[in-house]
Motif scaffolding. Structure first.
Motif, PDB file in Angstrom:
ATOM      1  N   TYR A  34       4.992   5.032  -1.373  1.00  0.00           N
ATOM      2  CA  TYR A  34       3.933   4.715  -0.425  1.00  0.00           C
ATOM      3  C   TYR A  34       3.213   3.427  -0.857  1.00  0.00           C
ATOM      4  N   SER A  35       2.141   3.108  -0.165  1.00  0.00           N
ATOM      5  CA  SER A  35       1.515   1.790  -0.300  1.00  0.00           C
ATOM      6  C   SER A  35       0.895   1.556  -1.670  1.00  0.00           C
ATOM      7  N   GLY A  36       0.703   0.264  -1.977  1.00  0.00           N
ATOM      8  CA  GLY A  36       0.110  -0.125  -3.248  1.00  0.00           C
ATOM      9  C   GLY A  36      -0.117  -1.614  -3.320  1.00  0.00           C
ATOM     10  N   SER A  37      -0.138  -2.152  -4.535  1.00  0.00           N
ATOM     11  CA  SER A  37      -0.542  -3.545  -4.750  1.00  0.00           C
ATOM     12  C   SER A  37       0.199  -4.144  -5.933  1.00  0.00           C
ATOM     13  N   ALA A  38       0.002  -5.447  -6.132  1.00  0.00           N
ATOM     14  CA  ALA A  38       0.600  -6.173  -7.252  1.00  0.00           C
ATOM     15  C   ALA A  38      -0.463  -7.052  -7.888  1.00  0.00           C
ATOM     16  N   VAL A  39      -0.338  -7.264  -9.206  1.00  0.00           N
ATOM     17  CA  VAL A  39      -1.316  -8.071  -9.927  1.00  0.00           C
ATOM     18  C   VAL A  39      -0.629  -8.712 -11.130  1.00  0.00           C
ATOM     19  N   PHE A  40      -1.096  -9.898 -11.521  1.00  0.00           N
ATOM     20  CA  PHE A  40      -0.557 -10.563 -12.697  1.00  0.00           C
ATOM     21  C   PHE A  40      -1.035  -9.875 -13.972  1.00  0.00           C
ATOM     22  N   ASP A  92      -2.599   4.800  -2.125  1.00  0.00           N
ATOM     23  CA  ASP A  92      -2.738   3.385  -1.774  1.00  0.00           C
ATOM     24  C   ASP A  92      -3.565   2.599  -2.793  1.00  0.00           C
ATOM     25  N   PRO A  93      -3.147   2.585  -4.059  1.00  0.00           N
ATOM     26  CA  PRO A  93      -3.956   1.922  -5.093  1.00  0.00           C
ATOM     27  C   PRO A  93      -3.976   0.399  -4.941  1.00  0.00           C
ATOM     28  N   LYS A  94      -5.168  -0.155  -4.935  1.00  0.00           N
ATOM     29  CA  LYS A  94      -5.365  -1.605  -4.998  1.00  0.00           C
ATOM     30  C   LYS A  94      -5.945  -1.923  -6.366  1.00  0.00           C
ATOM     31  N   VAL A  95      -5.238  -2.756  -7.141  1.00  0.00           N
ATOM     32  CA  VAL A  95      -5.623  -3.049  -8.522  1.00  0.00           C
ATOM     33  C   VAL A  95      -5.933  -4.529  -8.655  1.00  0.00           C
ATOM     34  N   PHE A  96      -6.991  -4.854  -9.402  1.00  0.00           N
ATOM     35  CA  PHE A  96      -7.336  -6.247  -9.678  1.00  0.00           C
ATOM     36  C   PHE A  96      -8.078  -6.322 -11.016  1.00  0.00           C
ATOM     37  N   TRP A  97      -8.129  -7.523 -11.569  1.00  0.00           N
ATOM     38  CA  TRP A  97      -8.835  -7.774 -12.820  1.00  0.00           C
ATOM     39  C   TRP A  97     -10.268  -8.176 -12.503  1.00  0.00           C
ATOM     40  N   HIS A  98     -11.249  -7.497 -13.157  1.00  0.00           N
ATOM     41  CA  HIS A  98     -12.667  -7.792 -12.958  1.00  0.00           C
ATOM     42  C   HIS A  98     -13.188  -8.449 -14.236  1.00  0.00           C
ATOM     43  N   ALA A  99     -13.302  -9.779 -14.215  1.00  0.00           N
ATOM     44  CA  ALA A  99     -13.639 -10.528 -15.424  1.00  0.00           C
ATOM     45  C   ALA A  99     -15.008 -10.169 -16.002  1.00  0.00           C
TER      46      ALA A  99
END
Length: 519
Positions: free
Chosen positions: A115-121, A178-185
């Motif tokens: 199912y849905s999700g995200s990509a991140v460096f 539906d995980p959305k992942v990002f880096w929070h500086a």
């Protein structure tokens, strides 16, 4: 418009009138776009939106910009044109208009469908992909868990984490996806937002593998009729003066601007643990939420990773769960919308407190199609229209792909009806209400004939939207851009604070356009 309002225009009055609009000489792009439509199955195939060669597509997933190339993964059933076992399809583009379809990236496995999700460096330059594993459980609801896949920078190799899932579902929530992942500086943390039924959960990690629950947002907020939330995204959006707000985007089902699925958003602040709602930037009438799009075919909007220092850029699915499995394309079903860049405008509205006038800042979200995408659409403007009489003008686009760019002057009680594709009824009507309700937008779409002579009644639309655009006095000057791609339309009004996306399946995608102010 309400169901009792009549949007009909007698097409026989203008069909064939005037001359062919010289759209190619006015195009700021490559000229008139053409393709072979002798295959009726390809009549509505978009030229400037991504659609798979065959199969079913829904939510965009894992959007990421790598070395100048935009990668879009998406929910994909390669075996049929209806929703089925979910894979991750994959496409790449240099300009978000011309796409190359790549091999399927993720396949269902023992943990379930993808199912849905995200990509991140990741810090080492590789890419982490997060998705929901959806496992059917006999005699019970499906088990949904969050999984990690490590990909190389070229997005050609996909290695599943041996210890998947990285975020389990010990509470056995029915909806946990539906995980959305990002880096929070500022907090030096990885953030995951994931839906928890009718709310969003925020999880935090220091190593992108081990996650802890931080907070939950949404209980009692948003459209009251919504049963489920899906496909969350959380982005920081800036105003020209440098001020910023965080915008939490979420798809909702089964409610929206009408019926079916839609996309709402909240404006607030985020500290790395919690999202706090900015109540000054929304009305309590809709649970302090705004509509990201007022049409019926804009869902599951997601932003691109890899655009640090630039405005968030989003894509969405151009359909609606109410009828997506029945629309009359047969080789493929579904498409991705045009990209939109998000920005803020900070406005100040006077408030009175014991006789003293105070000003309260209100953040307004603006959406704009990037200029490099605009230029791919042959341009039609006011000068391309031939008068029929004092109230009506007609233009003939060179193909079914064009951008209609107009400036509309309206006084109280005046209307502008826009009839596309040579059809008898207006698709859009804009008017300045004489009863002081302000600027209004009407959307119309007839029932769609589908296979075996059946009518797709859920496709029918007659709705009225009050636009929150301040009008001084008894007149208004409104700019608009309408992107038309072989029946798929995306309307952007004014400075981008209102959009309306609607899919049509006309007999003649390149049919004439009528502007009628005698409606």
């Amino acid at each position: 418009m309400s169901g009792t309002d009549d949007l009909s225009v007698d097409a026989s009055r203008w069909e064939g009138s005037g001359q062919k609009a010289n759209s190619s000489t006015r195009s700021s792009g490559p000229g008139v776009l053409t393709r072979d439509t002798s295959d009726t199955q390809e009549l509505w195939r978009p030229a400037c939106h991504f659609s798979p060669h065959s199969g079913w597509i829904n939510d965009p997933n894992g959007l990421i910009l790598i070395d100048g190339r935009y990668h879009a993964f998406y929910q994909y059933n390669p075996h049929a044109t209806v929703h089925g076992p979910m894979h991750w399809g994959h496409a790449v583009s240099n300009d978000l208009v011309h796409w190359q379809e790549l091999p399927v990236a993720l396949y269902p496995d023992s943990l379930g469908q993808c199912y849905s999700g995200s990509a991140v460096f990741l810090p080492d330059g590789d890419v982490a992909i997060y998705y929901t594993a959806h496992l059917e459980v006999p005699g019970d609801h499906a088990l949904q868990t969050q999984c990690l896949v490590r990909a190389d920078r070229a997005l050609e190799r996909f290695d599943h984490e041996p210890d998947n899932p990285v975020l389990g579902n010990s509470e056995k929530r029915r909806d946990f996806r539906d995980p959305k992942v990002f880096w929070h500086a500022p907090s030096a943390s990885w953030i995951m937002v994931v839906t928890l039924g009718r709310s969003v959960g925020i999880f935090v990690s220091v190593d992108h593998v081990n996650w802890r629950f931080a907070s939950e947002f949404g209980a009692g907020l948003g459209a009251s009729e919504a049963i489920g939330w899906e496909c969350p995204d959380l982005v920081e959006v800036y105003a020209p003066d440098g001020h910023s707000r965080w915008v939490l985007i979420v798809g909702i089902w089964p409610a929206g601007t009408e019926e079916g699925s839609a996309t709402q958003y909240f404006i607030g602040d985020f500290d790395g643990e919690r999202f706090e709602l900015d109540r000054d930037s929304a009305s309590s009438a809709n649970g302090f939420a705004h509509w990201l799009d007022h049409g019926r075919d804009y869902y599951a909007a997601q932003s691109f990773a890899g655009r640090q220092g630039q405005p968030p850029r989003v894509l969405a699915w151009g359909s609606n769960w109410l009828y997506a499995n029945q629309v009359p394309t047969q080789r493929y079903r579904g498409l991705l919308t045009l990209p939109r860049d998000l920005s803020l405008n900070i406005e100040y509205h006077g408030r009175s407190t014991q006789g003293d006038v105070k000003t309260a800042p209100r953040a307004v979200l603006l959406q704009r199609v990037p200029s490099e995408v605009c230029h791919e659409f042959p341009l039609l403007c006011d000068a391309d229209f031939i008068p029929i009489d004092a109230q009506r003008r007609v233009a003939r686009p060179g193909s079914g792909v064009y951008r209609l760019s107009l400036t509309v002057a309206l006084s109280r009680g005046e209307h502008l009806a826009i009839c596309l594709f040579g059809e008898e009824k207006a698709n859009y009507v804009i008017w300045l209400d004489s009863q002081a309700r302000g600027l209004m937008l009407g959307l119309h779409r007839d029932k769609q004939h589908v296979e075996h002579g059946l009518l797709l009644s859920s496709f029918d639309t007659d709705s009225t939207i009050a636009l929150e655009i301040q009008v001084e006095g008894d007149s208004v000057l409104l700019s608009m851009d309408l992107y038309v791609d072989n029946g798929f339309t995306e309307l952007v009004l004014g400075d981008g604070r209102h959009c309306a996306t609607m899919a049509y399946f006309p007999e003649s995608p390149a049919g004439p356009i009528l502007l009628d102010q005698h409606w």
